[in-house]
Design an enzyme around this catalytic site. Sequence first.
Site, PDB file in Angstrom:
ATOM      1  N   HIS A 150       0.829  -1.213   0.000  1.00 46.77           N
ATOM      2  CA  HIS A 150       0.000   0.000   0.000  1.00 46.77           C
ATOM      3  C   HIS A 150       0.866   1.267   0.000  1.00 46.77           C
ATOM      4  CE1 HIS A 150      -3.893  -2.031   0.375  1.00 46.77           C
ATOM      5  NE2 HIS A 150      -3.231  -2.913   1.104  1.00 46.77           N
TER       6      HIS A 150
ATOM      7  N   ASP B  22       2.565   1.974  -3.109  1.00 46.42           N
ATOM      8  CA  ASP B  22       2.734   2.397  -4.520  1.00 46.42           C
ATOM      9  C   ASP B  22       1.830   3.575  -4.880  1.00 46.42           C
ATOM     10  OD1 ASP B  22       0.432   0.784  -4.519  1.00 46.42           O
ATOM     11  OD2 ASP B  22       0.983  -0.319  -6.344  1.00 46.42           O
TER      12      ASP B  22
ATOM     13  N   SER C 253     -11.242 -18.600 -23.077  1.00 48.27           N
ATOM     14  CA  SER C 253     -10.315 -18.877 -21.991  1.00 48.27           C
ATOM     15  C   SER C 253     -10.480 -20.324 -21.568  1.00 48.27           C
ATOM     16  CB  SER C 253     -10.617 -17.958 -20.803  1.00 48.27           C
ATOM     17  OG  SER C 253     -10.015 -18.484 -19.646  1.00 48.27           O
TER      18      SER C 253
ATOM     19  N   SER D 175      -1.805 -11.146  -8.459  1.00 49.84           N
ATOM     20  CA  SER D 175      -1.867 -10.264  -9.629  1.00 49.84           C
ATOM     21  C   SER D 175      -2.170 -10.999 -10.923  1.00 49.84           C
ATOM     22  CB  SER D 175      -0.565  -9.475  -9.786  1.00 49.84           C
ATOM     23  OG  SER D 175      -0.435  -8.570  -8.757  1.00 49.84           O
ATOM     24  N   SER D 176      -3.140 -11.907 -10.854  1.00 54.71           N
ATOM     25  CA  SER D 176      -3.545 -12.556 -12.106  1.00 54.71           C
ATOM     26  C   SER D 176      -4.109 -11.514 -13.072  1.00 54.71           C
ATOM     27  CB  SER D 176      -4.581 -13.648 -11.827  1.00 54.71           C
ATOM     28  OG  SER D 176      -5.722 -13.097 -11.202  1.00 54.71           O
ATOM     29  N   SER D 177      -4.721 -10.470 -12.544  1.00 53.61           N
ATOM     30  CA  SER D 177      -5.283  -9.453 -13.448  1.00 53.61           C
ATOM     31  C   SER D 177      -4.164  -8.665 -14.139  1.00 53.61           C
ATOM     32  CB  SER D 177      -6.236  -8.512 -12.710  1.00 53.61           C
ATOM     33  OG  SER D 177      -5.583  -7.862 -11.655  1.00 53.61           O
TER      34      SER D 177
ATOM     35  N   GLU E 268      -7.057  -1.118 -15.612  1.00 51.37           N
ATOM     36  CA  GLU E 268      -7.626  -1.643 -14.363  1.00 51.37           C
ATOM     37  C   GLU E 268      -8.437  -0.565 -13.631  1.00 51.37           C
ATOM     38  OE1 GLU E 268      -5.513  -4.625 -12.666  1.00 51.37           O
ATOM     39  OE2 GLU E 268      -6.703  -4.713 -10.848  1.00 51.37           O
TER      40      GLU E 268
ATOM     41  N   ASP F 250       1.791  -3.844  -9.439  1.00 52.20           N
ATOM     42  CA  ASP F 250       1.513  -5.157 -10.024  1.00 52.20           C
ATOM     43  C   ASP F 250       1.847  -5.175 -11.511  1.00 52.20           C
ATOM     44  OD1 ASP F 250       0.503  -5.500  -7.503  1.00 52.20           O
ATOM     45  OD2 ASP F 250      -1.596  -5.449  -8.121  1.00 52.20           O
TER      46      ASP F 250
HETATM   47  C1  GLA Z   1      -2.969  -4.325  -4.871  1.00 53.46           C
HETATM   48  C2  GLA Z   1      -2.798  -3.151  -5.829  1.00 53.46           C
HETATM   49  C3  GLA Z   1      -1.359  -2.644  -5.813  1.00 53.46           C
HETATM   50  C4  GLA Z   1      -0.886  -2.380  -4.384  1.00 53.46           C
HETATM   51  C5  GLA Z   1      -1.189  -3.566  -3.479  1.00 53.46           C
HETATM   52  C6  GLA Z   1      -0.902  -3.293  -2.032  1.00 53.46           C
HETATM   53  O1  GLA Z   1      -2.236  -5.431  -5.322  1.00 53.46           O
HETATM   54  O2  GLA Z   1      -3.139  -3.529  -7.140  1.00 53.46           O
HETATM   55  O3  GLA Z   1      -1.244  -1.501  -6.620  1.00 53.46           O
HETATM   56  O4  GLA Z   1      -1.423  -1.186  -3.906  1.00 53.46           O
HETATM   57  O5  GLA Z   1      -2.546  -3.972  -3.577  1.00 53.46           O
HETATM   58  O6  GLA Z   1       0.458  -3.115  -1.828  1.00 53.46           O
END
Ligand code: GLA
Length: 354
Positions: free
Chosen positions: A24, A26, A57, A112-114, A146, A158
């Site tokens: 949290h 970034d 998919s 971070s699959s998205s 996103e 991500d």
């Molecule tokens: C999610 C968000 C990121 C980051 C994290 C927490 O993954 O997509 O940008 O803020 O939460 O670090």
Amino acid sequence: MAAFDRTPDAVARAPGRVNLLGEHTDYNDGFVLPIALPQQTTVAVGRAASGLFTLRSDGFARPLRFSLDRLPDEPFGRYVFGCIREVVAAGHAVPALDMHVASELPMGVGLSSSAALEVATLRALRALLALPIDDIRIAQLAQRAEIDYAGVRCGIMDQMASSLADTGHALFLDARTLATRRWPLPTGAAVLVLDSGVPRSLVTSGFNQRRGECEEACRRLGVASLRDIRRVEQVEALPEPWRRRARHVVNENARVLHAVESGDVETLGQLMNASHVSLRDDYEVSIVELDQLVSLLQEHPAVHGAKLTGAGFGGACVAVCAADRIGEVAVEVLGDYRRLGGRGRLLAPPALLA
Ligand code: GLA
């Protein structure tokens, strides 16, 4: 790929990520330390005969068809749609396409699959259309997709990790300047990722709420972003909850800088442990099950440090441990977690699953 019933015109891949430190931070213009995972998402594209986009998919029985003037209802389709729309908005024509997605990444656990889907989609478009966009630009377009089309006001970690990181190094990223440095994992250390088995809830609403709280803290402090606060004493006069939210961000930035400078695995581990406490108590994005799993990891003698990873509110946690004992750590900790009533599973390294 099984369901792509023609030879694709372009194929691209992108990995998921796990974040070692800097949670949290970034979207507060701060510092992060993610590393790419071996699991990837693959996107194959071919020019379509019809005027519609068709998205298939491995995870969906029926293909999704869409045009660029209407947002698909299907959440999964929105990421792909968003990427195409961002490329068009950047001034590049995109023809109708047949697209096929196959992913090794579990969805909804915080890996971070998205972002992997977005970056793989944009890489496939870049290859097909010879787009003049570099890897940082791809991360920026993916982040915009996103925010604008999936409704999460995410930072850029991500997408930068998926676009620029590799599995052998963490990516030290300054989210304000987008400067990056490859940071080798300390010798003998390896990254273990376990799922708490609790689906992430509140991710969209809770995440956007935290982001709003940081913006309010900035307004009260008279700074453009929390990155600009160097000494934690500066936030102590804020009322709650802004004091604790800001304190987490300021301390977390300092932890990332400390870890990167030290390069020492014991220091990294201690900073990860401190990060989890801060995410639990100051940022309030942990849940009981994550706290239990993180504690079990931290108590294991082969673990240097552990914390929740990603946005929180459920999902996965990450540990840095002795590489030669990683299998033992996974089995013992997941067993102990099961005895407490949890239903966890191993997410990475995938080789341990074989
Ligand atoms: C999610 C968000 C990121 C980051 C994290 C927490 O993954 O997509 O940008 O803020 O939460 O670090």
